[in-house]
Design a protein around this motif. Structure first.
Motif, PDB file in Angstrom:
ATOM      1  N   GLY A  76      31.853  -8.159  38.345  1.00 52.30           N
ATOM      2  CA  GLY A  76      32.274  -7.645  39.638  1.00 52.30           C
ATOM      3  C   GLY A  76      32.436  -6.135  39.602  1.00 52.30           C
ATOM      4  N   PRO A  77      32.790  -5.554  40.737  1.00 48.98           N
ATOM      5  CA  PRO A  77      32.926  -4.101  40.827  1.00 48.98           C
ATOM      6  C   PRO A  77      33.913  -3.511  39.815  1.00 48.98           C
ATOM      7  N   ALA A  78      35.035  -4.181  39.579  1.00 51.05           N
ATOM      8  CA  ALA A  78      36.031  -3.648  38.633  1.00 51.05           C
ATOM      9  C   ALA A  78      35.482  -3.622  37.211  1.00 51.05           C
ATOM     10  N   VAL A  79      34.781  -4.675  36.829  1.00 56.71           N
ATOM     11  CA  VAL A  79      34.202  -4.734  35.483  1.00 56.71           C
ATOM     12  C   VAL A  79      33.114  -3.672  35.345  1.00 56.71           C
ATOM     13  N   ARG A  80      32.257  -3.576  36.342  1.00 55.02           N
ATOM     14  CA  ARG A  80      31.196  -2.562  36.289  1.00 55.02           C
ATOM     15  C   ARG A  80      31.774  -1.143  36.231  1.00 55.02           C
ATOM     16  N   ARG A  81      32.815  -0.906  36.997  1.00 57.46           N
ATOM     17  CA  ARG A  81      33.452   0.416  36.994  1.00 57.46           C
ATOM     18  C   ARG A  81      33.978   0.750  35.601  1.00 57.46           C
ATOM     19  N   MET A  82      34.645  -0.216  34.976  1.00 61.64           N
ATOM     20  CA  MET A  82      35.173   0.006  33.621  1.00 61.64           C
ATOM     21  C   MET A  82      34.043   0.213  32.605  1.00 61.64           C
TER      22      MET A  82
END
Length: 101
Positions: A76-82
């Motif tokens: 998801g977006p949070a994982v990709r951002r990290m």
């Protein structure tokens, strides 16, 4: 952290952080001993930290060295951002979402 094995796929759910890294690491390596291609499904991961992502990056590199393949699914977006912030995006392979018809 809940880990469910579905063939060569590990389905993770809950908080993937420093407290669960050893459990996830061991599950990944168990899968790599029995399957050439392993998928780690992160769809139901609620939080992730850099320590957890480093476990995935190291496992990816180790899998390649041993002739295996490790793919991340459901980032998801949070994982990709990290992954981008930590620059680990360069190390891991993320499954591309199927194009809708």
């Amino acid at each position: 952290m809940d880990i469910v094995t579905d063939g060569p796929t590990l389905v993770l759910s809950g908080d993937f952080d420093v407290r669960s890294t050893w459990e996830v690491r061991n599950a990944i390596y168990d899968q790599l001993h029995t399957h050439d291609d392993v998928v780690v499904d992160l769809t139901d991961v609620t939080t992730v930290d850099v320590t957890a992502l480093k476990v995935l990056a190291f496992a990816t590199r180790q899998a390649v060295r041993e002739g295996h393949h490790l793919t991340l699914r459901g980032c998801g977006p949070a994982v990709r951002r990290m992954l981008h912030i930590s620059r680990l995006i360069r190390v891991v392979e993320i499954e591309r979402a199927a194009a809708s018809a």
